[in-house]
Scaffold this active site. Structure first.
Site, mmCIF file in Angstrom:
data_model
loop_
_atom_site.group_PDB
_atom_site.id
_atom_site.type_symbol
_atom_site.label_atom_id
_atom_site.label_comp_id
_atom_site.label_asym_id
_atom_site.label_seq_id
_atom_site.Cartn_x
_atom_site.Cartn_y
_atom_site.Cartn_z
ATOM 1 N N HIS A 194 0.941 -1.241 0.051
ATOM 2 C CA HIS A 194 -0.048 0.090 -0.130
ATOM 3 C C HIS A 194 0.870 1.155 0.057
ATOM 4 O O HIS A 194 1.238 1.596 0.989
ATOM 5 C CB HIS A 194 -0.822 -0.083 1.053
ATOM 6 C CG HIS A 194 -1.776 1.314 1.434
ATOM 7 N ND1 HIS A 194 -3.064 1.065 1.548
ATOM 8 C CD2 HIS A 194 -1.593 2.505 1.275
ATOM 9 C CE1 HIS A 194 -3.610 2.376 1.653
ATOM 10 N NE2 HIS A 194 -2.807 3.131 1.341
ATOM 11 N N HIS A 248 1.551 5.519 -1.569
ATOM 12 C CA HIS A 248 1.049 6.581 -2.373
ATOM 13 C C HIS A 248 2.415 7.284 -3.104
ATOM 14 O O HIS A 248 3.263 7.700 -2.363
ATOM 15 C CB HIS A 248 0.429 7.733 -1.384
ATOM 16 C CG HIS A 248 -0.886 6.947 -0.946
ATOM 17 N ND1 HIS A 248 -1.912 7.453 -1.489
ATOM 18 C CD2 HIS A 248 -1.018 6.313 0.304
ATOM 19 C CE1 HIS A 248 -3.131 6.676 -0.701
ATOM 20 N NE2 HIS A 248 -2.403 6.399 0.212
ATOM 21 N N HIS A 278 -4.337 -0.747 5.972
ATOM 22 C CA HIS A 278 -4.075 -0.092 6.969
ATOM 23 C C HIS A 278 -4.856 -0.125 8.430
ATOM 24 O O HIS A 278 -5.396 0.701 8.876
ATOM 25 C CB HIS A 278 -3.689 1.435 6.904
ATOM 26 C CG HIS A 278 -4.658 2.027 5.981
ATOM 27 N ND1 HIS A 278 -6.188 1.872 6.160
ATOM 28 C CD2 HIS A 278 -4.539 2.691 4.897
ATOM 29 C CE1 HIS A 278 -6.856 2.423 5.268
ATOM 30 N NE2 HIS A 278 -5.898 3.076 4.417
ATOM 31 N N LYS A 322 -9.343 -0.436 -5.629
ATOM 32 C CA LYS A 322 -9.424 0.247 -4.205
ATOM 33 C C LYS A 322 -10.771 0.715 -3.902
ATOM 34 O O LYS A 322 -11.119 1.639 -4.989
ATOM 35 C CB LYS A 322 -8.597 1.173 -4.280
ATOM 36 C CG LYS A 322 -8.513 2.196 -3.098
ATOM 37 C CD LYS A 322 -7.618 1.277 -1.756
ATOM 38 C CE LYS A 322 -7.903 2.066 -0.492
ATOM 39 N NZ LYS A 322 -6.631 2.258 0.308
ATOM 40 N N HIS A 375 -10.221 0.873 2.275
ATOM 41 C CA HIS A 375 -10.109 1.904 3.219
ATOM 42 C C HIS A 375 -11.437 1.664 3.987
ATOM 43 O O HIS A 375 -12.523 2.110 3.842
ATOM 44 C CB HIS A 375 -10.071 3.273 2.754
ATOM 45 C CG HIS A 375 -9.608 4.282 3.673
ATOM 46 N ND1 HIS A 375 -8.473 4.857 3.996
ATOM 47 C CD2 HIS A 375 -10.364 4.652 4.815
ATOM 48 C CE1 HIS A 375 -8.381 5.788 4.891
ATOM 49 N NE2 HIS A 375 -9.680 5.659 5.384
ATOM 50 N N ASP A 407 1.660 2.631 3.590
ATOM 51 C CA ASP A 407 0.733 3.880 3.309
ATOM 52 C C ASP A 407 1.498 5.021 3.366
ATOM 53 O O ASP A 407 1.048 6.139 4.004
ATOM 54 C CB ASP A 407 -0.616 3.612 4.208
ATOM 55 C CG ASP A 407 -1.489 4.730 4.214
ATOM 56 O OD1 ASP A 407 -1.439 5.263 3.011
ATOM 57 O OD2 ASP A 407 -2.388 5.074 4.947
HETATM 58 C C1 NCD Z 1 -3.542 9.106 2.130
HETATM 59 C C2 NCD Z 1 -3.088 10.055 1.503
HETATM 60 O O1 NCD Z 1 -2.536 11.150 1.594
HETATM 61 O O2 NCD Z 1 -3.261 9.891 -0.118
HETATM 62 N N1 NCD Z 1 -3.361 9.621 3.601
HETATM 63 C C3 NCD Z 1 -3.236 8.950 4.807
HETATM 64 O O3 NCD Z 1 -3.133 9.594 5.724
HETATM 65 N N2 NCD Z 1 -3.027 7.688 4.711
HETATM 66 C C4 NCD Z 1 -4.869 8.506 1.971
HETATM 67 C C5 NCD Z 1 -5.188 7.308 2.682
HETATM 68 O O4 NCD Z 1 -4.432 6.074 2.309
HETATM 69 O O5 NCD Z 1 -6.156 7.076 3.529
HETATM 70 ZN ZN ZN Z 2 -3.186 5.127 1.887
#
Ligand code: NCD
Ligand code: ZN
Length: 345
Positions: free
Chosen positions: A13, A15, A174, A99, A136, A247
């Site tokens: 996971h 970003h 998460h 997702k 999520h 995450d």
């Molecule tokens: C994530 C993001 O910034 O894209 N933020 C987070 O706090 N984890 C989004 C997410 O996975 O909830």
């Molecule tokens: Zn995330």
């Protein structure tokens, strides 16, 4: 133990964002991880297989020369997602998962699902072809306290969905609560959970005591200490239902340090060092490979990596920069509040 060799880890996971931020953060992931499941919450989101193909190409173009890294693409589920497009993406090998963001749950989730009825055709198709749904798991109902949103989601959304579509393979992403851990442990099939680095390390006091600390604010929000302990126990148990999904969610500092700051911790740079420290604290260094390198691929029906990574325990702490510079601006690095001596070689 002063050295540990494990299969090269993956991040289930992640970003990566796009543009200058992508270029700035990707090298920290590709330095340590062979593969990562890439979150689709761009603006606009990665909705179709064609979107995912184009995003994958941008990721590969941003990869430092010589790094081998495989982005595992996901599609952002909307109420208008076309089941045929999802199936095509899955069959071509491009799409690893879909997702689900409940609308409004987190950063860039406005196109998420409001009425699950409208998403049933695509979920049914996914169940049929064995494509996992990454969730999520938080309700967004304003009346539900933010610290209860995961537990309420499990009871009111996840459990009914699993009863209705038992063949659908679901990753509860998460996980932040003992409720989530217990629910996954009790499930017989088709459910697994990812756990982040930071939720093994911080509890809600770290966000709120002695001043508000925006760099510990993420979603789902860190809970009480007993929940952190449950997460540690699950992560270090070796149980194949649990695996690493960092995450890591970079935001530039001005968007974190302001009156209404964004959610997300940036951890790709120090995750492996932090995890080795945590697993050693728990007397479970021998379970780190299961958590970071074996359980995830088994769940996603992929082979584990053949390359090996060696972690070495140094005499002096490993230093990380307090923040990295990206073309999009500075991004603060997650501070685990301890000094890890574990270095990735
Ligand atoms: C994530 C993001 O910034 O894209 N933020 C987070 O706090 N984890 C989004 C997410 O996975 O909830
Ligand atoms: Zn995330």
């Amino acid at each position: 133990m002063t050295s540990l060799t494990i299969r090269r880890p993956d991040d289930w996971h992640l970003h990566l964002r796009d543009g200058d931020m992508l270029k700035g953060v990707l090298p920290y992931t590709s330095a340590h991880f062979a593969r990562a499941v890439i979150m689709p919450n761009l603006v606009p989101p990665v909705v179709t297989t064609a979107d995912a193909q184009a995003y994958r190409e941008r990721i590969m173009a941003a990869l430092p020369a010589g790094d081998r890294f495989q982005p595992l693409m996901t599609l952002y589920l909307t109420e208008g997602t076309n089941p045929d497009d999802v199936e095509e993406g899955a069959k071509s090998g491009l799409v690893t998962a879909v997702k689900l963001y409940p609308a409004g749950a987190t950063t860039n989730s406005n196109s998420g699902v409001r009425n699950f009825e409208n998403a049933m055709p695509v979920l049914e198709r996914m169940a049929k072809i064995g494509l996992p749904l990454c969730i999520h798991g938080e309700v967004t109902t304003p009346e539900v306290d933010i610290f209860d949103r995961e537990a309420v989601f499990i009871e009111t959304v996840l459990d009914p969905l699993r009863k209705r579509l038992p063949e659908l393979r679901i990753t509860l992403e998460h996980v932040t609560t003992a409720d989530g851990i217990d629910y996954i442990n009790a499930s017989k099939a088709n459910l697994a959970g990812s756990i982040t680095t930071h939720h093994l390390i911080i509890n809600r006091n770290n966000i709120l005591v002695g001043g508000i600390r925006p760099h510990y604010y993420c979603l789902p929000i860190a809970k009480r200490e007993n929940h952190r302990q449950a997460l540690r126990k699950a992560a270090t148990s070796g149980n194949p239902k649990f695996f690493l999904g960092t995450d890591s969610a970079p935001h530039v500092d001005p968007l974190k340090e302001c009156a209404c700051g964004c959610a997300g911790c940036f951890t790709s740079i120090n995750t492996m060092s932090c995890l080795a420290h945590v697993f050693e604290e728990e007397g479970a260094l021998d379970k780190l490979e299961a958590f970071a390198s074996l359980n995830g691929p088994a769940w996603y029906r992929l082979a584990p990596n053949e390359e090996r990574t060696t972690l070495v325990k140094r005499d002096t702490p490993v230093e990380f920069p307090p923040r990295i510079e990206t073309g999009a601006g500075p991004v603060t690095v997650f501070d685990p509040l301890f000094k890890s001596h574990w270095d990735v070689t």
